[in-house]
Design a protein around this motif. Structure first.
Motif, PDB file in Angstrom:
ATOM      1  N   SER A   1       0.820  -1.220   0.000  1.00 19.29           N
ATOM      2  CA  SER A   1       0.000   0.000   0.000  1.00 19.29           C
ATOM      3  C   SER A   1       0.849   1.263   0.000  1.00 19.29           C
ATOM      4  N   GLN A   2       2.129   1.120   0.319  1.00 15.97           N
ATOM      5  CA  GLN A   2       2.996   2.288   0.412  1.00 15.97           C
ATOM      6  C   GLN A   2       3.615   2.699  -0.920  1.00 15.97           C
ATOM      7  N   CYS A   3       3.469   1.858  -1.932  1.00 16.20           N
ATOM      8  CA  CYS A   3       3.942   2.248  -3.263  1.00 16.20           C
ATOM      9  C   CYS A   3       3.178   3.499  -3.688  1.00 16.20           C
ATOM     10  N   PRO A   4       3.865   4.554  -4.124  1.00 14.19           N
ATOM     11  CA  PRO A   4       3.178   5.801  -4.479  1.00 14.19           C
ATOM     12  C   PRO A   4       2.158   5.661  -5.605  1.00 14.19           C
ATOM     13  N   SER A   5       2.298   4.611  -6.418  1.00 15.28           N
ATOM     14  CA  SER A   5       1.408   4.471  -7.570  1.00 15.28           C
ATOM     15  C   SER A   5       0.435   3.313  -7.469  1.00 15.28           C
ATOM     16  N   SER A   6       0.550   2.469  -6.424  1.00 15.34           N
ATOM     17  CA  SER A   6      -0.421   1.380  -6.281  1.00 15.34           C
ATOM     18  C   SER A   6      -1.751   1.956  -5.813  1.00 15.34           C
TER      19      SER A   6
END
Length: 341
Positions: A274-279
């Motif tokens: 969830s911490q991926c900027p684009s997910s």
């Protein structure tokens, strides 16, 4: 036996939610649980031992506390709205002084801020779906089936999780969303949320490939066969949310836009996806999907039926078309009527 006013905030919070379990979906109950948990913990940290100690000043202090934590304006609005409903319950059972509900301030949020701007963009969604379809190793995998189903139906997380194998009708090219609260998969709008959604041939093929090659042949604890299954059966809401985060990694179909090495990226695990900027979460996919429906010229009433949302809600919260694009959509349909001979 304790009296209502002797209850601790924690006891009152649990009693309140227990009484509403039959009318709330699992996802909504979970949201209320989290908001009231924050409030109860704050009360404990501030030596508030019983609900009878709650007053207007206390509630104002809590609002200031949450505001000071730099939460989004919409988040604070929603949290205080839940607190107000909780206090209304306490007032009804005579656990707090009469009129306390009116002292709960629910901060106003301007319309443009209420609109949820975060979404899976059409560009990213279509790029991902095309890549999944073209990659022999990924075609029809669970992440592909989840993303493509969600994108074409605009369904909520709860609706996707509730799907059974029997709800997919390959011959009719439809998928059906059914309210089944007795076996723990109620829809947000209950029976009003039930609908049959038409799918095109490409989406049907993706779901069929997933069923034939990748789906775990499992039953849930109620004997039902979930369409989107895990090794244990029907996934929990948080599991579906994580699947969607993983399905929407941009590095699935292209180089990482943030410069990370996909092989060593710290966001690639379940716990950090969830911490991926684009997910994107299921709700972000729903928002992007509804915008895509609107941009493609699907009539508002058709989109409303497909995604189970009123036309007014779609206009306010989900249709992210720019003002010029909206003007063009209106103009193209009627401009010829305005000609002067």
């Amino acid at each position: 036996m304790i009296t209502p006013e002797e209850m601790t905030p924690r006891e009152a919070w649990h009693r309140y939610l227990d009484g509403r379990r039959t009318e709330l979906t699992e996802e909504t109950a979970s949201t209320y649980h989290y908001r009231l948990k924050l409030f109860a913990e704050w009360c404990e940290d501030n030596a508030i031992e019983t609900v009878s100690e709650l007053d207007g000043w206390t509630l104002d202090q809590y609002e200031s506390h949450r505001s000071g934590q730099d939460v989004a304006s919409t988040t604070l609005h929603n949290e205080m709205e839940t607190i107000k409903t909780f206090i209304e319950y306490l007032e009804r059972i005579e656990a707090v002084e009469e009129g306390l509900t009116e002292r709960v301030n629910v901060p106003h949020v301007p319309r443009d801020e209420r609109s949820r701007e975060t979404k899976l963009s059409t560009e990213q969604a279509l790029e991902l779906i095309r890549h999944y379809r073209s990659d022999d190793t990924l075609r029809g995998c669970r992440r592909h089936a989840l993303l493509e189903t969600a994108w074409h139906t605009g369904a909520r997380l709860g609706g996707l999780r509730a799907l059974d194998l029997r709800d997919d009708d390959r011959d009719e090219q439809t998928i059906e969303f059914v309210h089944r609260p007795e076996s723990e998969t109620g829809l947000k709008n209950k029976h009003e949320g039930e609908r049959v959604v038409a799918l095109n041939e490409h989406v049907c093929k993706t779901i069929s490939t997933y069923i034939q090659r990748h789906r775990y042949d499992k039953h849930d604890e109620h004997g039902r066969q979930p369409l989107l299954s895990s090794m244990q059966g029907r996934p929990q809401p948080d599991t579906v949310r994580i699947w969607m985060y993983l399905a929407t990694f941009p590095c699935v179909s292209a180089a990482c836009p943030h410069g990370y090495d996909p092989e060593a990226c710290e966001f690639s695990s379940y716990s950090t996806s969830s911490q991926c900027p684009s997910s994107r979460a299921p709700h972000h996919v729903r928002t992007g999907s509804i915008t895509w429906h609107c941009d493609r010229g699907v009539p508002r009433e058709v989109t409303s039926e497909r995604v189970n949302a009123s036309q007014d809600v779609i206009d306010e919260y989900y249709d992210k078309s720019q003002k010029r694009e909206r003007m063009e959509k209106r103009r193209r349909a009627h401009i010829d009527k305005l000609g002067i001979n």
